[in-house]
Design a protein around this motif. Sequence first.
Motif, mmCIF file in Angstrom:
data_model
loop_
_atom_site.group_PDB
_atom_site.id
_atom_site.type_symbol
_atom_site.label_atom_id
_atom_site.label_comp_id
_atom_site.label_asym_id
_atom_site.label_seq_id
_atom_site.Cartn_x
_atom_site.Cartn_y
_atom_site.Cartn_z
ATOM 1 N N ILE A 181 38.126 37.577 45.623
ATOM 2 C CA ILE A 181 38.823 37.869 46.874
ATOM 3 C C ILE A 181 40.159 38.534 46.575
ATOM 4 O O ILE A 181 41.033 37.945 45.940
ATOM 5 N N LEU A 182 40.321 39.756 47.054
ATOM 6 C CA LEU A 182 41.555 40.506 46.847
ATOM 7 C C LEU A 182 42.521 40.250 47.995
ATOM 8 O O LEU A 182 42.206 40.506 49.157
ATOM 9 N N GLY A 183 43.685 39.733 47.649
ATOM 10 C CA GLY A 183 44.695 39.455 48.652
ATOM 11 C C GLY A 183 46.006 39.112 47.973
ATOM 12 O O GLY A 183 46.045 38.803 46.780
ATOM 13 N N PRO A 184 47.100 39.151 48.715
ATOM 14 C CA PRO A 184 48.430 38.988 48.112
ATOM 15 C C PRO A 184 48.920 37.553 48.077
ATOM 16 O O PRO A 184 48.436 36.687 48.792
ATOM 17 N N GLY A 185 49.922 37.331 47.212
ATOM 18 C CA GLY A 185 50.699 36.104 47.263
ATOM 19 C C GLY A 185 50.471 35.106 46.157
ATOM 20 O O GLY A 185 51.378 34.384 45.775
ATOM 21 N N PHE A 195 46.375 41.642 39.410
ATOM 22 C CA PHE A 195 47.606 42.378 39.693
ATOM 23 C C PHE A 195 48.638 42.119 38.591
ATOM 24 O O PHE A 195 49.320 43.044 38.144
ATOM 25 N N THR A 196 48.747 40.861 38.167
ATOM 26 C CA THR A 196 49.679 40.522 37.093
ATOM 27 C C THR A 196 49.301 41.233 35.802
ATOM 28 O O THR A 196 50.160 41.769 35.090
ATOM 29 N N THR A 197 48.003 41.272 35.502
ATOM 30 C CA THR A 197 47.526 41.937 34.288
ATOM 31 C C THR A 197 47.760 43.438 34.350
ATOM 32 O O THR A 197 48.260 44.048 33.390
ATOM 33 N N ALA A 198 47.417 44.049 35.481
ATOM 34 C CA ALA A 198 47.582 45.499 35.618
ATOM 35 C C ALA A 198 49.047 45.901 35.492
ATOM 36 O O ALA A 198 49.366 46.960 34.930
ATOM 37 N N ALA A 199 49.938 45.053 36.003
ATOM 38 C CA ALA A 199 51.367 45.373 35.955
ATOM 39 C C ALA A 199 51.904 45.404 34.530
ATOM 40 O O ALA A 199 52.920 46.046 34.253
ATOM 41 N N VAL A 213 35.848 41.559 47.394
ATOM 42 C CA VAL A 213 35.942 41.558 48.852
ATOM 43 C C VAL A 213 37.406 41.315 49.232
ATOM 44 O O VAL A 213 38.150 40.675 48.496
ATOM 45 N N THR A 214 37.819 41.833 50.377
ATOM 46 C CA THR A 214 39.196 41.627 50.821
ATOM 47 C C THR A 214 39.337 40.281 51.527
ATOM 48 O O THR A 214 38.383 39.770 52.130
ATOM 49 N N ILE A 215 40.525 39.721 51.461
ATOM 50 C CA ILE A 215 40.791 38.462 52.148
ATOM 51 C C ILE A 215 40.621 38.634 53.658
ATOM 52 O O ILE A 215 40.182 37.704 54.342
ATOM 53 N N ASN A 216 40.919 39.810 54.173
ATOM 54 C CA ASN A 216 40.761 40.076 55.599
ATOM 55 C C ASN A 216 39.301 39.938 56.022
ATOM 56 O O ASN A 216 38.985 39.329 57.053
ATOM 57 N N ASP A 217 38.390 40.501 55.216
ATOM 58 C CA ASP A 217 36.971 40.385 55.537
ATOM 59 C C ASP A 217 36.504 38.938 55.478
ATOM 60 O O ASP A 217 35.744 38.480 56.348
ATOM 61 N N VAL A 218 36.932 38.215 54.464
ATOM 62 C CA VAL A 218 36.482 36.832 54.301
ATOM 63 C C VAL A 218 36.870 35.989 55.517
ATOM 64 O O VAL A 218 36.032 35.291 56.109
ATOM 65 N N GLN A 322 43.383 47.449 50.628
ATOM 66 C CA GLN A 322 43.884 46.111 50.302
ATOM 67 C C GLN A 322 44.632 46.119 48.972
ATOM 68 O O GLN A 322 45.672 45.459 48.821
ATOM 69 N N ILE A 323 44.126 46.872 48.003
ATOM 70 C CA ILE A 323 44.783 46.976 46.704
ATOM 71 C C ILE A 323 46.165 47.602 46.856
ATOM 72 O O ILE A 323 47.149 47.129 46.267
ATOM 73 N N LYS A 324 46.278 48.662 47.655
ATOM 74 C CA LYS A 324 47.568 49.308 47.881
ATOM 75 C C LYS A 324 48.554 48.339 48.546
ATOM 76 O O LYS A 324 49.727 48.244 48.158
#
Length: 335
Positions: A181-185, A195-199, A213-218, A322-324
């Motif tokens: 699940i892709l989402g922030p925070g 995100f931490t790894t990519a940074a 899947v995005t958190i919004n969809d879930v 969602q990634i952006k």
Amino acid sequence: MVLVTGGTGLVGSHLLLKLSMDHEKIRALYRSKDKLAQVKKIFSYYSDNSTTLFNRIDWVQGDILDIPSLENALKNITHVYHCAAYISFNPSDFKKLERINREGTANIVNICIAEGIKKLCHVSTIGTIGRTLNGEQADEETEWIRQNTNPYAITKQLAELEVWRGAQENLEVVIVNPGVILGPGFWNSGSGSFFTTAAKGYNYYPPGGSGFVTINDVTNIMIALMNSDIYNERFILVAKNLTYEQILKKIALAMDKKPPTKALKFWQLKIGKIADIIKNILTGSPRTITKNTIYGLKHPTTFNNEKIKNTLGMEFDSLDEQIKFSSKLFISEHS
């Protein structure tokens, strides 16, 4: 009134936000007050009126392993979203995983039956969807086998059995099986670690891949299923199947970082497993590379999302958007 367990996690906090925006009467279970600040932060990502939205929620301190607190939380409730779970892939955590994920879910189911709850939505994982070895996509009917499965998925499968037991006792249930699940925070756990790894701009990426899947969809799907006449069904929630190279590249580019270009070899992962064991023994840090982890990387499975799309007549959100959005928030919090 609806009850949300695990309200301070990624799924629970975003679900509470949507329910609050919809002016639902909501009660949420939490274990420690220090976690509530994280929920407030999540709300602030999406609304300038976050404090008002947060204060609409009836917060009740409790634990899914504490039956009296659960009985209190479920009074005057009609619908339950069960998002609470313990996540670990460390084999030595199996007893804790089994207690929280299976026994905790059994407690929820039992009290839902006793209190005459109308419907239960249980958040599971694609880890309880069977693997395919012939290149075909797995669906909700693909046979699940315990062999070479991580302890988290095993205990979530046991939790699903408790939910199906409730269905046999006339409790209406729906189970969702989200991918990553892709989402922030929550940057230090789950999908937040991508995100931490990519940074950090690492050159290497792991082999294999997963469904994302995005958190919004879930959360939207969970609410739609609970507000529908659908029950006693389970649904894979995957917008897209991607390799880890693809997802890390997308996140790195969104952060204006150099994407990884070299695949980790399996012999490197085996050495990493040994180092991971030593680190766990010396520091108590969570295990991240296990025998089952390596097996999963070597035998990736892709997932079919047609059942939920056809049932609700929907299309999934863009992972890229969602990634952006999440990358922008990550950068703002770590700059």
